[in-house]
Motif scaffolding. Sequence first.
Motif, PDB file in Angstrom:
ATOM      1  N   THR A  50      47.613 -39.586  -2.280  1.00 18.40           N
ATOM      2  CA  THR A  50      46.364 -40.213  -1.868  1.00 18.40           C
ATOM      3  C   THR A  50      45.230 -39.196  -1.997  1.00 18.40           C
ATOM      4  N   ILE A  51      44.146 -39.645  -2.639  1.00 19.10           N
ATOM      5  CA  ILE A  51      42.993 -38.768  -2.873  1.00 19.10           C
ATOM      6  C   ILE A  51      41.735 -39.494  -2.436  1.00 19.10           C
ATOM      7  N   THR A  52      40.884 -38.786  -1.697  1.00 13.89           N
ATOM      8  CA  THR A  52      39.587 -39.317  -1.308  1.00 13.89           C
ATOM      9  C   THR A  52      38.522 -38.630  -2.146  1.00 13.89           C
ATOM     10  N   LEU A  53      37.793 -39.421  -2.928  1.00 17.85           N
ATOM     11  CA  LEU A  53      36.741 -38.887  -3.782  1.00 17.85           C
ATOM     12  C   LEU A  53      35.489 -38.595  -2.959  1.00 17.85           C
ATOM     13  N   SER A  54      34.566 -37.877  -3.547  1.00 22.37           N
ATOM     14  CA  SER A  54      33.369 -37.454  -2.815  1.00 22.37           C
ATOM     15  C   SER A  54      32.503 -38.619  -2.345  1.00 22.37           C
ATOM     16  N   ASP A  55      32.607 -39.790  -3.003  1.00 22.23           N
ATOM     17  CA  ASP A  55      31.812 -40.943  -2.560  1.00 22.23           C
ATOM     18  C   ASP A  55      32.547 -41.790  -1.525  1.00 22.23           C
ATOM     19  N   GLY A  56      33.723 -41.305  -1.078  1.00 25.58           N
ATOM     20  CA  GLY A  56      34.483 -42.007  -0.053  1.00 25.58           C
ATOM     21  C   GLY A  56      35.548 -42.950  -0.604  1.00 25.58           C
ATOM     22  N   THR A  57      35.572 -43.183  -1.897  1.00 21.67           N
ATOM     23  CA  THR A  57      36.599 -44.037  -2.493  1.00 21.67           C
ATOM     24  C   THR A  57      37.955 -43.355  -2.369  1.00 21.67           C
ATOM     25  N   VAL A  58      38.957 -44.125  -1.953  1.00 23.87           N
ATOM     26  CA  VAL A  58      40.305 -43.590  -1.779  1.00 23.87           C
ATOM     27  C   VAL A  58      41.208 -44.187  -2.853  1.00 23.87           C
ATOM     28  N   PHE A  59      41.872 -43.311  -3.609  1.00 19.96           N
ATOM     29  CA  PHE A  59      42.891 -43.733  -4.572  1.00 19.96           C
ATOM     30  C   PHE A  59      44.249 -43.523  -3.906  1.00 19.96           C
ATOM     31  N   LYS A  60      44.989 -44.644  -3.750  1.00 17.73           N
ATOM     32  CA  LYS A  60      46.326 -44.588  -3.156  1.00 17.73           C
ATOM     33  C   LYS A  60      47.349 -45.039  -4.188  1.00 17.73           C
ATOM     34  N   LYS A  61      48.598 -44.750  -3.887  1.00 20.61           N
ATOM     35  CA  LYS A  61      49.692 -45.163  -4.759  1.00 20.61           C
ATOM     36  C   LYS A  61      49.607 -46.663  -5.038  1.00 20.61           C
ATOM     37  N   ASN A  62      49.737 -47.008  -6.311  1.00 16.74           N
ATOM     38  CA  ASN A  62      49.711 -48.380  -6.833  1.00 16.74           C
ATOM     39  C   ASN A  62      48.328 -49.001  -6.944  1.00 16.74           C
ATOM     40  N   ASP A  63      47.256 -48.244  -6.675  1.00 19.60           N
ATOM     41  CA  ASP A  63      45.913 -48.759  -6.951  1.00 19.60           C
ATOM     42  C   ASP A  63      45.749 -48.924  -8.458  1.00 19.60           C
ATOM     43  N   VAL A  64      44.968 -49.929  -8.858  1.00 21.42           N
ATOM     44  CA  VAL A  64      44.723 -50.185 -10.277  1.00 21.42           C
ATOM     45  C   VAL A  64      43.561 -49.313 -10.749  1.00 21.42           C
ATOM     46  N   LEU A  65      43.827 -48.536 -11.793  1.00 17.51           N
ATOM     47  CA  LEU A  65      42.819 -47.667 -12.401  1.00 17.51           C
ATOM     48  C   LEU A  65      42.802 -47.916 -13.894  1.00 17.51           C
ATOM     49  N   VAL A  66      41.714 -47.534 -14.533  1.00 14.32           N
ATOM     50  CA  VAL A  66      41.652 -47.535 -15.986  1.00 14.32           C
ATOM     51  C   VAL A  66      41.943 -46.110 -16.430  1.00 14.32           C
ATOM     52  N   LYS A  67      43.013 -45.963 -17.188  1.00 14.14           N
ATOM     53  CA  LYS A  67      43.367 -44.646 -17.709  1.00 14.14           C
ATOM     54  C   LYS A  67      42.631 -44.457 -19.031  1.00 14.14           C
ATOM     55  N   ILE A  68      41.890 -43.362 -19.116  1.00 10.48           N
ATOM     56  CA  ILE A  68      41.130 -43.083 -20.335  1.00 10.48           C
ATOM     57  C   ILE A  68      41.873 -42.031 -21.154  1.00 10.48           C
ATOM     58  N   HIS A  69      41.900 -42.268 -22.465  1.00 11.48           N
ATOM     59  CA  HIS A  69      42.521 -41.342 -23.414  1.00 11.48           C
ATOM     60  C   HIS A  69      41.478 -41.005 -24.473  1.00 11.48           C
ATOM     61  N   LEU A  70      41.248 -39.733 -24.693  1.00  8.66           N
ATOM     62  CA  LEU A  70      40.403 -39.348 -25.821  1.00  8.66           C
ATOM     63  C   LEU A  70      41.143 -39.677 -27.113  1.00  8.66           C
ATOM     64  N   HIS A  71      40.425 -40.160 -28.092  1.00  5.01           N
ATOM     65  CA  HIS A  71      41.016 -40.394 -29.406  1.00  5.01           C
ATOM     66  C   HIS A  71      40.993 -39.057 -30.140  1.00  5.01           C
ATOM     67  N   ASN A  72      41.996 -38.231 -29.852  1.00  4.95           N
ATOM     68  CA  ASN A  72      42.011 -36.834 -30.294  1.00  4.95           C
ATOM     69  C   ASN A  72      42.021 -36.655 -31.800  1.00  4.95           C
ATOM     70  N   VAL A  73      42.758 -37.483 -32.521  1.00 10.13           N
ATOM     71  CA  VAL A  73      42.801 -37.349 -33.976  1.00 10.13           C
ATOM     72  C   VAL A  73      41.396 -37.517 -34.551  1.00 10.13           C
ATOM     73  N   ARG A  74      40.710 -38.536 -34.088  1.00 10.31           N
ATOM     74  CA  ARG A  74      39.344 -38.775 -34.574  1.00 10.31           C
ATOM     75  C   ARG A  74      38.413 -37.638 -34.195  1.00 10.31           C
ATOM     76  N   LEU A  75      38.545 -37.163 -32.971  1.00 12.45           N
ATOM     77  CA  LEU A  75      37.704 -36.036 -32.541  1.00 12.45           C
ATOM     78  C   LEU A  75      37.945 -34.793 -33.393  1.00 12.45           C
ATOM     79  N   LEU A  76      39.205 -34.478 -33.643  1.00 16.42           N
ATOM     80  CA  LEU A  76      39.518 -33.296 -34.439  1.00 16.42           C
ATOM     81  C   LEU A  76      38.967 -33.416 -35.855  1.00 16.42           C
ATOM     82  N   LYS A  77      39.046 -34.604 -36.428  1.00 15.83           N
ATOM     83  CA  LYS A  77      38.475 -34.806 -37.762  1.00 15.83           C
ATOM     84  C   LYS A  77      36.952 -34.662 -37.721  1.00 15.83           C
TER      85      LYS A  77
END
Length: 189
Positions: A50-77
């Motif tokens: 469980t993590i409390t962010l600076s704005d007071g939002t709490v992320f707990k186990k099983n909360d729905v988040l959007v996982k972001i992935h950099l498109h590394n191949v494109r970035l490297l090119k």
Amino acid sequence: MEFIRGYALSIWSFLDPLYYMFTRLTYLDRCAGSRGCIFRVRLTRYKGRTITLSDGTVFKKNDVLVKIHLHNVRLLKDMAGITNDFQKMIYLYKKIQTSLPHVADYIEKHHQQGEIKGIIGITLLDRGCKKLGFEPYTIQSHCYRIFKLSALLPISLLSRGGERHFFHAKPQYLMMSKDKLYQRYRQPR
């Protein structure tokens, strides 16, 4: 060394569509108006402590988040012609900054928008993340940290020849609440 890096990038470019297919990622640059977005995303359920962010939002186990992935191949090119590490960091910072509004738009239009609490990424690069609105947190699970470190090895070696720095690196979560993302990056309607 540059020949090996180019060869490895070619192999990775070939394998990247398979990775994309098996990870249920969504290309944001295929969404309307998102050309040039450097993120691929997917919904995930948070499994960390469980993590409390600076704005007071709490992320707990099983909360729905959007996982972001950099498109590394494109970035490297895209960064192939940039030799200065500082210029690479500036380029990456600006690409992330211009891509975050597309993440906000994706969440706002998503049918599970009400359940999504924020965004999460995992990185070895945390310099500049706070200026973008992210909050870094150490991954507590030793096994998961080793797994992520091994998964990030190829990009680390290809991007900066980071063999000597890599084994001292610590992968971290980068987190931002949905409210903070909207406040900073939501496009005016």
